[in-house]
Design a protein around this motif. Sequence first.
Motif, PDB file in Angstrom:
ATOM      1  N   ASN A  58       0.818  -1.220   0.000  1.00 14.09           N
ATOM      2  CA  ASN A  58       0.000   0.000   0.000  1.00 14.09           C
ATOM      3  C   ASN A  58       0.846   1.261   0.000  1.00 14.09           C
ATOM      4  O   ASN A  58       0.619   2.182  -0.787  1.00 14.09           O
ATOM      5  CB  ASN A  58      -0.920   0.011   1.225  1.00 14.09           C
ATOM      6  N   SER A  59       1.849   1.315   0.869  1.00 13.72           N
ATOM      7  CA  SER A  59       2.653   2.528   1.035  1.00 13.72           C
ATOM      8  C   SER A  59       3.798   2.611   0.040  1.00 13.72           C
ATOM      9  O   SER A  59       4.284   3.706  -0.263  1.00 13.72           O
ATOM     10  CB  SER A  59       3.231   2.580   2.449  1.00 13.72           C
ATOM     11  N   LYS A 119      -0.482  11.588   3.922  1.00 13.30           N
ATOM     12  CA  LYS A 119      -1.625  11.259   4.770  1.00 13.30           C
ATOM     13  C   LYS A 119      -1.232  10.569   6.073  1.00 13.30           C
ATOM     14  O   LYS A 119      -2.047  10.488   6.993  1.00 13.30           O
ATOM     15  CB  LYS A 119      -2.591  10.356   3.996  1.00 13.30           C
ATOM     16  N   ALA A 120      -0.022  10.067   6.138  1.00 12.21           N
ATOM     17  CA  ALA A 120       0.402   9.287   7.305  1.00 12.21           C
ATOM     18  C   ALA A 120       0.554  10.171   8.537  1.00 12.21           C
ATOM     19  O   ALA A 120       0.717  11.395   8.441  1.00 12.21           O
ATOM     20  CB  ALA A 120       1.728   8.585   6.993  1.00 12.21           C
ATOM     21  N   ASP A 121       0.512   9.534   9.694  1.00 12.98           N
ATOM     22  CA  ASP A 121       0.658  10.258  10.967  1.00 12.98           C
ATOM     23  C   ASP A 121       1.958  11.054  10.990  1.00 12.98           C
ATOM     24  O   ASP A 121       3.035  10.542  10.659  1.00 12.98           O
ATOM     25  CB  ASP A 121       0.665   9.274  12.133  1.00 12.98           C
ATOM     26  N   ASP A 134      -0.612  -0.191   5.939  1.00  7.85           N
ATOM     27  CA  ASP A 134      -1.940  -0.229   5.332  1.00  7.85           C
ATOM     28  C   ASP A 134      -2.819   0.930   5.777  1.00  7.85           C
ATOM     29  O   ASP A 134      -3.795   1.271   5.099  1.00  7.85           O
ATOM     30  CB  ASP A 134      -2.634  -1.560   5.635  1.00  7.85           C
ATOM     31  N   THR A 135      -2.461   1.578   6.901  1.00  4.90           N
ATOM     32  CA  THR A 135      -3.303   2.660   7.420  1.00  4.90           C
ATOM     33  C   THR A 135      -2.582   3.993   7.573  1.00  4.90           C
ATOM     34  O   THR A 135      -3.233   5.035   7.621  1.00  4.90           O
ATOM     35  CB  THR A 135      -3.872   2.276   8.804  1.00  4.90           C
ATOM     36  N   GLY A 136      -1.273   3.980   7.699  1.00  5.68           N
ATOM     37  CA  GLY A 136      -0.531   5.210   7.958  1.00  5.68           C
ATOM     38  C   GLY A 136      -0.557   5.630   9.415  1.00  5.68           C
ATOM     39  O   GLY A 136      -0.072   6.712   9.760  1.00  5.68           O
ATOM     40  N   LYS A 137      -1.102   4.780  10.277  1.00  6.70           N
ATOM     41  CA  LYS A 137      -1.139   5.089  11.706  1.00  6.70           C
ATOM     42  C   LYS A 137       0.159   4.669  12.375  1.00  6.70           C
ATOM     43  O   LYS A 137       0.782   3.683  11.998  1.00  6.70           O
ATOM     44  CB  LYS A 137      -2.319   4.376  12.381  1.00  6.70           C
ATOM     45  N   VAL A 138       0.547   5.428  13.381  1.00  2.00           N
ATOM     46  CA  VAL A 138       1.812   5.156  14.061  1.00  2.00           C
ATOM     47  C   VAL A 138       1.787   3.785  14.718  1.00  2.00           C
ATOM     48  O   VAL A 138       0.784   3.370  15.312  1.00  2.00           O
ATOM     49  CB  VAL A 138       2.117   6.250  15.104  1.00  2.00           C
ATOM     50  N   LYS A 139       2.869   3.073  14.595  1.00  2.00           N
ATOM     51  CA  LYS A 139       3.130   1.851  15.347  1.00  2.00           C
ATOM     52  C   LYS A 139       4.189   2.221  16.378  1.00  2.00           C
ATOM     53  O   LYS A 139       5.330   2.554  16.023  1.00  2.00           O
ATOM     54  CB  LYS A 139       3.638   0.756  14.414  1.00  2.00           C
ATOM     55  N   PRO A 140       3.873   2.237  17.675  1.00  2.60           N
ATOM     56  CA  PRO A 140       4.846   2.675  18.678  1.00  2.60           C
ATOM     57  C   PRO A 140       6.139   1.873  18.613  1.00  2.60           C
ATOM     58  O   PRO A 140       6.131   0.647  18.512  1.00  2.60           O
ATOM     59  CB  PRO A 140       4.112   2.441  20.005  1.00  2.60           C
TER      60      PRO A 140
END
Length: 455
Positions: A58-59, A119-121, A134-140
């Motif tokens: 995706n990215s 679009k990513a965090d 797949d979402t662009g949300k942060v993975k700590p």
Amino acid sequence: MIKNYIYLPLLCFLLVVGACKSKPSGQSSNNSEISDDALLDTVQRRTFLYFWDGAEPNSGLAPERYHVDGVYPENDSNVVTSGGSGFGIMAILAGIDRGYVTREEGLSRMERIVSFLEKADRFYGAYPHWWYGDTGKVKPFGQKDNGGDLVETAFLMQGLLAVHQYYVNGNEKEKALAKRIDQIWREVDWNWYRKGGQNVLYWHWSPTYGWEMDFPVHGYNECMIMYILAAASPTHGVPATVYHDGWAQNGAIVSPHKVEGIELHLRYQGTEAGPLFWAQYSFLGLDPVGLKDEYCPSYFDEMRNLTLVNRAYCIRNPKHYKGFGPDCWGLTASYSVDGYAAHSPNEQDDKGVISPTAALSSIVYTPEYSMQVMRHLYKMGDKVFGPFGFYDAFSETDNWYPKRYLAIDQGPIAVMIENYRTGLLWKLFMSHPDVQAGLTKLGFNTISNQTPKEK
């Protein structure tokens, strides 16, 4: 840095293995007869595939890691890395320029990457160490490391600015992509990471934990590029005093000393001579040839000497590890026999592990010695060489040969081989007007843009 685990589909691996069975141009059936140019191209092309065929779908960005054996302690199937992706897009640029993929294919991949990054965090313009691709949300990266990572952001921006220069004078689609990259670059708020206006940059900020990571960055280590880009920003640029007071600590960074009988000019944080990624990450785009400032008379010579220290230690081999020698040296941060470790040329941090990226990514500093290692490793065959190039690390002493890769180690191999061959990534990054303005602002002199081969 302790990194997380990611799974890539087995189908991708099978396709890559099939593609890599054919011999590269110029390769003989006898490994000893392969020419240097053919060997360099073989290694560069195979390593490039990590970022091309192995990219998260995706990215388009680099997976944090890839395990050929398919064994992962966790199943984070879409975790991508910001710093490793910065290195990866530079490797892709070199691949485009060499014709490993077409210019159209390369542009399409870069457009996918930039669309994700838009679009990513982000956290005051700075990206986290990891996202879910797949979402662009942060993975700590850790409990409190769930926000902006300014060092990894700098590695990513180093790559993006090189991409900008590659496309800025191209066709309309290429110019449009360069404009979008410029916007991302301008949105990084380097000043925010001064933690209330201090004359030092902080590595992390979290929307949940604020500044609790509490990591002001002082030199010398791999973070020099962060200070240069912070000064170079046309929108949120930090004053020169941040570099001089924070990174150089008012001159305390200067500490002439000898290690393994080799002169070093700078103070290395926490050690007399650091792991070799300290000589590589900042200089994938930043050209060390002819680079100097008031603290170091020659960054190229300093990094070459750091490399020579590393080699000399491995040859001396005080812990008597099997395999160490003139054709098998290189200590840096990588997988290790007991997890992940920053291997360094001292007995405390030496675990008998050779990391191919250490010597191979030093080819711009020690071409003859690095080629010696490359040729030796290549002769070792599929024990250390796989679908995406040389595996991350091994230990002959422990008979430990994991078939695993890390993005942040693979990237420098492909990038520095290209810089050695043509200087492409150095020329692109250094041609950016903001970079030149930042270097001037901090008092750097850049007296030569020749590649080591041209000198």
